[in-house]
Design a protein around this motif. Structure first.
Motif, PDB file in Angstrom:
ATOM      1  N   THR A   1      77.753  91.155  -8.365  1.00 18.25           N
ATOM      2  CA  THR A   1      76.768  92.121  -7.890  1.00 18.25           C
ATOM      3  C   THR A   1      77.355  92.737  -6.635  1.00 18.25           C
ATOM      4  O   THR A   1      77.394  92.108  -5.577  1.00 18.25           O
ATOM      5  N   ASN A   2      77.874  93.955  -6.788  1.00 18.75           N
ATOM      6  CA  ASN A   2      78.534  94.633  -5.674  1.00 18.75           C
ATOM      7  C   ASN A   2      79.586  93.742  -5.014  1.00 18.75           C
ATOM      8  O   ASN A   2      79.625  93.584  -3.794  1.00 18.75           O
ATOM      9  N   GLY A   3      80.451  93.135  -5.847  1.00 21.12           N
ATOM     10  CA  GLY A   3      81.561  92.346  -5.332  1.00 21.12           C
ATOM     11  C   GLY A   3      81.266  90.884  -5.104  1.00 21.12           C
ATOM     12  O   GLY A   3      82.163  90.120  -4.750  1.00 21.12           O
ATOM     13  N   TYR A   4      80.029  90.447  -5.317  1.00 24.51           N
ATOM     14  CA  TYR A   4      79.641  89.051  -5.083  1.00 24.51           C
ATOM     15  C   TYR A   4      79.450  88.385  -6.440  1.00 24.51           C
ATOM     16  O   TYR A   4      78.548  88.743  -7.199  1.00 24.51           O
ATOM     17  N   PHE A   5      80.303  87.400  -6.758  1.00 24.71           N
ATOM     18  CA  PHE A   5      80.306  86.781  -8.082  1.00 24.71           C
ATOM     19  C   PHE A   5      79.426  85.530  -8.119  1.00 24.71           C
ATOM     20  O   PHE A   5      79.372  84.761  -7.161  1.00 24.71           O
ATOM     21  N   GLU A   6      78.773  85.348  -9.269  1.00 25.48           N
ATOM     22  CA  GLU A   6      78.050  84.112  -9.519  1.00 25.48           C
ATOM     23  C   GLU A   6      77.939  83.906 -11.028  1.00 25.48           C
ATOM     24  O   GLU A   6      78.094  84.848 -11.811  1.00 25.48           O
ATOM     25  N   LYS A   7      77.676  82.672 -11.390  1.00 30.10           N
ATOM     26  CA  LYS A   7      77.591  82.320 -12.806  1.00 30.10           C
ATOM     27  C   LYS A   7      76.371  82.978 -13.432  1.00 30.10           C
ATOM     28  O   LYS A   7      75.267  82.932 -12.887  1.00 30.10           O
ATOM     29  N   LYS A   8      76.578  83.590 -14.624  1.00 30.69           N
ATOM     30  CA  LYS A   8      75.500  84.310 -15.292  1.00 30.69           C
ATOM     31  C   LYS A   8      75.097  83.685 -16.631  1.00 30.69           C
ATOM     32  O   LYS A   8      73.942  83.784 -17.032  1.00 30.69           O
ATOM     33  N   ALA A   9      76.051  83.086 -17.354  1.00 28.37           N
ATOM     34  CA  ALA A   9      75.732  82.558 -18.687  1.00 28.37           C
ATOM     35  C   ALA A   9      76.763  81.514 -19.091  1.00 28.37           C
ATOM     36  O   ALA A   9      77.831  81.390 -18.470  1.00 28.37           O
ATOM     37  N   GLN A  10      76.438  80.777 -20.163  1.00 27.41           N
ATOM     38  CA  GLN A  10      77.327  79.720 -20.658  1.00 27.41           C
ATOM     39  C   GLN A  10      77.111  79.554 -22.157  1.00 27.41           C
ATOM     40  O   GLN A  10      75.991  79.665 -22.654  1.00 27.41           O
ATOM     41  N   THR A  11      78.196  79.286 -22.895  1.00 27.27           N
ATOM     42  CA  THR A  11      78.085  79.035 -24.325  1.00 27.27           C
ATOM     43  C   THR A  11      77.720  77.578 -24.574  1.00 27.27           C
ATOM     44  O   THR A  11      77.711  76.753 -23.651  1.00 27.27           O
ATOM     45  N   THR A  12      77.457  77.263 -25.819  1.00 26.30           N
ATOM     46  CA  THR A  12      77.262  75.866 -26.198  1.00 26.30           C
ATOM     47  C   THR A  12      78.614  75.152 -26.201  1.00 26.30           C
ATOM     48  O   THR A  12      79.673  75.780 -26.212  1.00 26.30           O
ATOM     49  N   VAL A  13      78.581  73.831 -26.177  1.00 27.29           N
ATOM     50  CA  VAL A  13      79.808  73.026 -26.212  1.00 27.29           C
ATOM     51  C   VAL A  13      80.191  72.779 -27.666  1.00 27.29           C
ATOM     52  O   VAL A  13      79.359  72.347 -28.477  1.00 27.29           O
ATOM     53  N   LEU A  14      81.446  73.081 -28.005  1.00 22.99           N
ATOM     54  CA  LEU A  14      81.976  72.766 -29.333  1.00 22.99           C
ATOM     55  C   LEU A  14      82.798  71.484 -29.227  1.00 22.99           C
ATOM     56  O   LEU A  14      83.746  71.417 -28.442  1.00 22.99           O
ATOM     57  N   ASN A  15      82.442  70.485 -30.005  1.00 21.74           N
ATOM     58  CA  ASN A  15      83.069  69.170 -29.903  1.00 21.74           C
ATOM     59  C   ASN A  15      84.206  69.010 -30.898  1.00 21.74           C
ATOM     60  O   ASN A  15      84.084  69.362 -32.081  1.00 21.74           O
ATOM     61  N   GLN A  16      85.323  68.485 -30.363  1.00 22.18           N
ATOM     62  CA  GLN A  16      86.486  68.127 -31.178  1.00 22.18           C
ATOM     63  C   GLN A  16      86.902  69.269 -32.124  1.00 22.18           C
ATOM     64  O   GLN A  16      86.897  69.141 -33.350  1.00 22.18           O
ATOM     65  N   VAL A  17      87.269  70.390 -31.501  1.00 15.17           N
ATOM     66  CA  VAL A  17      87.696  71.556 -32.278  1.00 15.17           C
ATOM     67  C   VAL A  17      89.108  71.936 -31.860  1.00 15.17           C
ATOM     68  O   VAL A  17      89.516  71.765 -30.712  1.00 15.17           O
ATOM     69  N   LYS A  18      89.865  72.481 -32.824  1.00 12.01           N
ATOM     70  CA  LYS A  18      91.212  72.973 -32.555  1.00 12.01           C
ATOM     71  C   LYS A  18      91.252  74.491 -32.569  1.00 12.01           C
ATOM     72  O   LYS A  18      92.107  75.108 -31.932  1.00 12.01           O
ATOM     73  N   ASN A  19      90.325  75.080 -33.322  1.00 14.69           N
ATOM     74  CA  ASN A  19      90.186  76.540 -33.367  1.00 14.69           C
ATOM     75  C   ASN A  19      88.721  76.899 -33.110  1.00 14.69           C
ATOM     76  O   ASN A  19      87.953  77.130 -34.044  1.00 14.69           O
ATOM     77  N   PRO A  20      88.302  76.914 -31.841  1.00 11.83           N
ATOM     78  CA  PRO A  20      86.883  77.138 -31.521  1.00 11.83           C
ATOM     79  C   PRO A  20      86.391  78.504 -32.021  1.00 11.83           C
ATOM     80  O   PRO A  20      87.072  79.522 -31.853  1.00 11.83           O
ATOM     81  N   GLN A  21      85.211  78.487 -32.627  1.00  6.41           N
ATOM     82  CA  GLN A  21      84.555  79.718 -33.059  1.00  6.41           C
ATOM     83  C   GLN A  21      83.073  79.601 -32.737  1.00  6.41           C
ATOM     84  O   GLN A  21      82.379  78.774 -33.302  1.00  6.41           O
ATOM     85  N   TRP A  22      82.627  80.427 -31.790  1.00  6.14           N
ATOM     86  CA  TRP A  22      81.231  80.386 -31.379  1.00  6.14           C
ATOM     87  C   TRP A  22      80.400  81.386 -32.177  1.00  6.14           C
ATOM     88  O   TRP A  22      80.893  82.458 -32.553  1.00  6.14           O
ATOM     89  N   GLU A  23      79.152  81.036 -32.375  1.00  2.62           N
ATOM     90  CA  GLU A  23      78.216  81.974 -32.974  1.00  2.62           C
ATOM     91  C   GLU A  23      77.221  82.468 -31.921  1.00  2.62           C
ATOM     92  O   GLU A  23      76.276  83.175 -32.233  1.00  2.62           O
ATOM     93  N   ASP A  24      77.463  82.066 -30.669  1.00  3.42           N
ATOM     94  CA  ASP A  24      76.534  82.414 -29.597  1.00  3.42           C
ATOM     95  C   ASP A  24      76.619  83.910 -29.275  1.00  3.42           C
ATOM     96  O   ASP A  24      77.673  84.529 -29.360  1.00  3.42           O
ATOM     97  N   GLU A  25      75.488  84.447 -28.902  1.00  2.23           N
ATOM     98  CA  GLU A  25      75.444  85.780 -28.283  1.00  2.23           C
ATOM     99  C   GLU A  25      74.705  85.617 -26.954  1.00  2.23           C
ATOM    100  O   GLU A  25      73.528  85.254 -26.929  1.00  2.23           O
ATOM    101  N   VAL A  26      75.399  85.845 -25.860  1.00  2.00           N
ATOM    102  CA  VAL A  26      74.789  85.671 -24.544  1.00  2.00           C
ATOM    103  C   VAL A  26      74.509  87.032 -23.933  1.00  2.00           C
ATOM    104  O   VAL A  26      75.203  88.020 -24.209  1.00  2.00           O
ATOM    105  N   GLU A  27      73.468  87.099 -23.113  1.00  2.00           N
ATOM    106  CA  GLU A  27      73.118  88.329 -22.411  1.00  2.00           C
ATOM    107  C   GLU A  27      73.330  88.132 -20.916  1.00  2.00           C
ATOM    108  O   GLU A  27      72.920  87.106 -20.355  1.00  2.00           O
ATOM    109  N   ILE A  28      73.965  89.104 -20.295  1.00  2.25           N
ATOM    110  CA  ILE A  28      74.285  89.046 -18.874  1.00  2.25           C
ATOM    111  C   ILE A  28      73.690  90.264 -18.190  1.00  2.25           C
ATOM    112  O   ILE A  28      73.949  91.403 -18.611  1.00  2.25           O
ATOM    113  N   GLN A  29      72.861  90.025 -17.175  1.00  4.84           N
ATOM    114  CA  GLN A  29      72.275  91.123 -16.417  1.00  4.84           C
ATOM    115  C   GLN A  29      73.287  91.660 -15.406  1.00  4.84           C
ATOM    116  O   GLN A  29      73.856  90.890 -14.630  1.00  4.84           O
ATOM    117  N   LEU A  30      73.512  92.961 -15.437  1.00  6.71           N
ATOM    118  CA  LEU A  30      74.466  93.609 -14.549  1.00  6.71           C
ATOM    119  C   LEU A  30      73.733  94.442 -13.510  1.00  6.71           C
ATOM    120  O   LEU A  30      72.777  95.134 -13.831  1.00  6.71           O
TER     121      LEU A  30
END
Length: 829
Positions: free
Chosen positions: A509-538
């Motif tokens: 936000t005008n040069g000030y960074f902070e955490k906005k979103a996070q995906t789910t944890v994928l366990n024991q994967v070699k080729n991670p593929q997420w189905e998540d869709e996250v929304e980030i307010q800008l």
């Protein structure tokens, strides 16, 4: 520009010979030139224009012509007169060039505050810095010199004019210090702004009275003050040479020349010093704003990292101005080490919990509300300065109190330093940068004086940087990212073994960074593929940071987890967001490299208005304690709906109620109705009839008492009180009407609506016993609430003044004014 050739040609054209061997030393030509880097050039005093004899002695050759030692005094005076005319013509051309520079200044300033500015106000300030002042100084000098030269066949005295001119050279110091910024800003604007490029490419300057007006570039004209200093010094020396020693001007001219040489020598020394610092400062590795915790107190700091030093700078925030910086301490990298999380907790156990997260979220809500207030008030240009100050204060508080990610450092003597950051990305970037420099080995620190010079160079380099988080209200709405960005992570490639992974996203936000979103944890994967869709307010966002983490094995003990440092950062990347490419609202698929990994993702951006952003900002959605402009904005009404519905209910059921507004309703019922309006106003309206009418009246009074600012505003209350105390009825009416018209529209509309309602209440005075004075006594302290801020005051006197103001507007003599305003459309319900 070759200043020696220029000066030689100038002197030769007027019959003054110049020694040919004076160019032997290449250092004699170090002046600012259009083709050179202005930050690495020198301005020379006349003593630099020398020739060297065979024995190494130095003599002045370009200035002193080969003439007999004893020249005829009469001939000298005639030559002196010609020199004065040359100086006058030189000044005329110079003033003409400055005037050409100023021609576009006024229209550029006017356009800066429109929806389509050619240049921003900051760019105008940088480019035209001190040009108007230089123009005024030299225009006055030229006028006075012309008056004396043309007013006499052989002017007796002009030296005082030159002395006065040299005394004002301080303006040139400021101009020269800013010149690199002006030149860089001009070049940038010429390249990026078509309208300004057309202006800059062709400027008209009249070089002589008989010539047509030739053209030159804006950049060339901008350079003329730099070279004019040396040229004027040369001409003063020439004038002194042709002034007889017994002439009344001689001593003053000699003093002016000496002062000019001293100024140029000092300026040249500072330029050379800056060059040395700038050369070293090119090795600046990293810098940024952080919060330092000292004795459980948070302080805003700026930290810098060079190949051999880490140092910390104190920052003093100033609303509307660049922050001031001063070095606090520095450490050689070879003496620097990191603290573990356990060491940090031991050193400052309460430092990370000093500010409750609920307070931070509340401040973010107030921040959004203030932005909406500013947006609404821009239409009427009322109270903007105070609202901008309020915005600055909230952002400053957040900048200091919201960071909670620790970075602990200590020196070889065990002295520790604790910083707090808002971004995991920044934390790891600092750690990796310091470790990389230490691994390659750092040089031994320089002497204390050299270190201080280097520090000042770094600080000077960063003066143009703005504090993060502080909103740039001048940026056009369509050129900033404000809205929702949807993000899909499709896959991650590059893994060689199984991992438990997840991704986090940080946005600024005008040069000030902070955490906005996070995906789910994928366990024991070699080729991670997420189905998540996250929304980030800008909100004023410029870039997105992606951090890929390996989750620590949750099955191990907390002690083992603490030893291992928790989750491990595997890779990170930063993506710059371009508003132009995101405006299509369609999904855009991209690839981004993250160390040895590659991520496939898609983004979609939806621009949103302030009201839409307000819904997602975490701002309080209630009514009580919220600025009235925000409530009316959300209600899409000129008067808050809570005011309208409570007034309508009192007029329906309470006009004949004894002591209406004076007799309080049951406190628990008032709080119940208050909570109902805060949670669901529409539903609360349907239940008004279930409450005693005194409860409804009490809720209305409570609403006005809990406004963050009283209805008649902090700014105008003293004016209303002073006007109400006026004895002259005509003056009182004029002032009260004037101050009333200065209220913001939501405040004015609500006040007029309330006054009309209270007047209706007094029409039933024989039954309800509520006179004008009684109602003024009830509502005065709520509508003109004064902030005491802990100072003792005579409250009784204050209440009398509040009652006088409300009584004035309720009286029969003035209600017609309010009704007239309503008929004119000030409030349409």
């Amino acid at each position: 520009m070759d200043i020696f050739l220029d000066a030689s040609s100038y002197l030769t054209s007027h019959g003054i010979s110049v020694s040919e061997d004076s160019r032997e030393d290449p250092e004699d030509d170090q002046v600012f030139t259009l083709d050179s880097d202005p930050t690495s050039a020198d301005i020379q005093s006349d003593s630099a224009y020398t020739s060297r004899s065979s024995d190494g002695s130095v003599t002045f050759s370009p200035i002193c012509p080969d003439t007999p030692l004893e020249e005829d005094p009469e001939r000298k005076l005639q030559t002196r007169k010609r020199v004065l005319k040359k100086i006058l013509e030189n000044e005329r051309i110079y003033v003409s060039g400055l005037e050409s520079l100023l021609v576009p200044l006024r229209p550029l300033k006017a356009a800066a505050y429109t929806s389509q500015p050619v240049l921003t106000s900051q760019e105008i300030q940088a480019i035209f810095f001190k040009i108007p002042e230089l123009h005024d100084i030299h225009k006055e000098f030229y006028s006075k010199l012309k008056e004396r030269i043309e007013g006499s066949n052989n002017p007796a005295s002009v030296a005082d004019l030159f002395q006065q001119q040299v005394k004002q050279f301080g303006v040139y110091r400021a101009f020269i210090n800013n010149y690199p910024i002006a030149k860089d800003t001009t070049e940038k604007c010429v390249q990026t702004k078509e309208q300004f490029r057309k202006i800059a490419e062709k400027m008209w300057v009249k070089h002589s009275k008989d010539s047509s007006e030739p053209t030159t570039t804006f950049e060339a004209l901008l350079h003329t003050p730099v070279s004019h200093l040396t040229r004027l010094t040369l001409l003063i020396k020439e004038l002194l040479f042709h002034t007889p020693r017994e002439h009344s001007d001689y001593c003053q001219l000699e003093g002016a020349l000496n002062d000019s040489n001293i100024f140029l020598a000092a300026t040249n020394q500072k330029i050379q010093q800056k060059n040395s610092v700038r050369t070293k400062a090119q090795h600046l590795v990293k810098d940024g704003y952080v919060v330092e915790v000292t004795e459980n107190t948070r302080k805003l700091r700026r930290i810098f990292l060079s190949p051999d030093l880490f140092f910390c700078v104190r920052v003093k925030k100033q609303a509307g101005r660049q922050p001031q910086c001063k070095c606090e301490w520095y450490i050689a990298l070879e003496e620097l080490s990191f603290q573990s999380q356990s060491d940090i907790n031991l050193m400052a156990p309460g430092s990370l919990q000093m500010v409750a997260q609920s307070d931070v979220e509340g401040a973010k809500g107030r921040l959004m509300e203030t932005k909406i207030e500013i947006y609404l008030e821009k239409k009427h240009n009322k109270r903007l300065d105070r609202l901008k100050k309020k915005l600055f204060d909230i952002e400053s508080w957040l900048l200091i109190n919201s960071p909670a990610i620790p970075l602990g450092l200590q020196d070889r003597n065990g002295k520790s330093y604790l910083f707090l950051l808002s971004s995991e990305y920044e934390l790891h970037d600092w750690q990796e940068s310091i470790e990389r420099l230490k691994k390659h080995g750092s040089q031994a620190p320089s002497s204390p004086s050299e270190i201080q010079t280097l520090i000042h160079g770094y600080i000077g380099q960063q003066e143009a940087c703005n504090l993060p988080l502080h909103s740039n209200l001048e940026d056009p709405e369509e050129k900033t990212l404000k809205g929702t960005m949807s993000l899909k992570i499709h896959s991650l490639s590059g893994f060689t073994q199984l991992h438990d992974v997840y991704c986090c996203f940080e946005a600024d936000t005008n040069g000030y960074f902070e955490k906005k979103a996070q995906t789910t944890v994928l366990n024991q994967v070699k080729n991670p593929q997420w189905e998540d869709e996250v929304e980030i307010q800008l909100d004023g966002t410029q870039s997105l940071r992606i951090l890929m983490w390996e989750q620590h094995d949750y099955r191990v003990s907390s002690e083992q987890r603490q030893k291992s440092g928790g989750d491990r950062l595997m890779a990170r990347a930063q993506i710059w967001l371009d508003p132009k490419t995101l405006l299509s609202k369609e999904w855009k698929q991209n690839l981004v490299g993250m160390n040895r990994y590659e991520m496939s993702y898609s983004v979609r951006y939806l621009h949103q208005s302030l009201s839409q952003l307000d819904e997602f900002s975490g701002a309080p959605r209630g009514i009580f304690g919220v600025p009235i402009s925000i409530v009316t904005y959300r209600d899409r009404s000129r008067v808050p709906l809570i005011v309208r519905h409570c007034v309508e209910d009192v007029e329906r059921r309470g006009l004949d109620e004894l002591g209406i507004y004076r007799i309080s309703g049951i406190a628990t019922d008032v709080q119940s109705l208050r909570a109902a309006f805060d949670s669901n106003p529409k539903e609360a309206v349907t239940h008004l009839k279930d409450y005693d009418v005194n409860v409804v009246a009490g809720t209305l009074k409570l609403y006005f008492r809990e406004l963050p600012e009283p209805l008649l505003t902090d700014e105008l209350i003293p004016s209303f009180v002073a006007a109400a105390a006026q004895e002259d009825a005509t003056v009182k009416e004029r002032e009260m009407t004037s101050f009333l018209s200065q209220l913001p529209d939501p405040n004015l509309n609500t006040f007029l609506y309330l006054m009309k309602h209270l007047k209706k209440v007094t029409e039933h005075e024989p039954i309800n016993k509520m006179s004008l004075h009684n109602l003024a006594t009830v509502f005065g302290p709520s509508l003109l609430r004064v902030r005491h801020e802990g100072l003792p005051m005579d409250v009784s006197h204050e209440v009398v003044a509040q009652v006088q103001v409300i009584y004035y507007f309720l009286s029969d003599d003035n209600i017609s004014l309010l009704e007239q305003r309503e008929r004119l459309g000030s409030v349409t319900l």
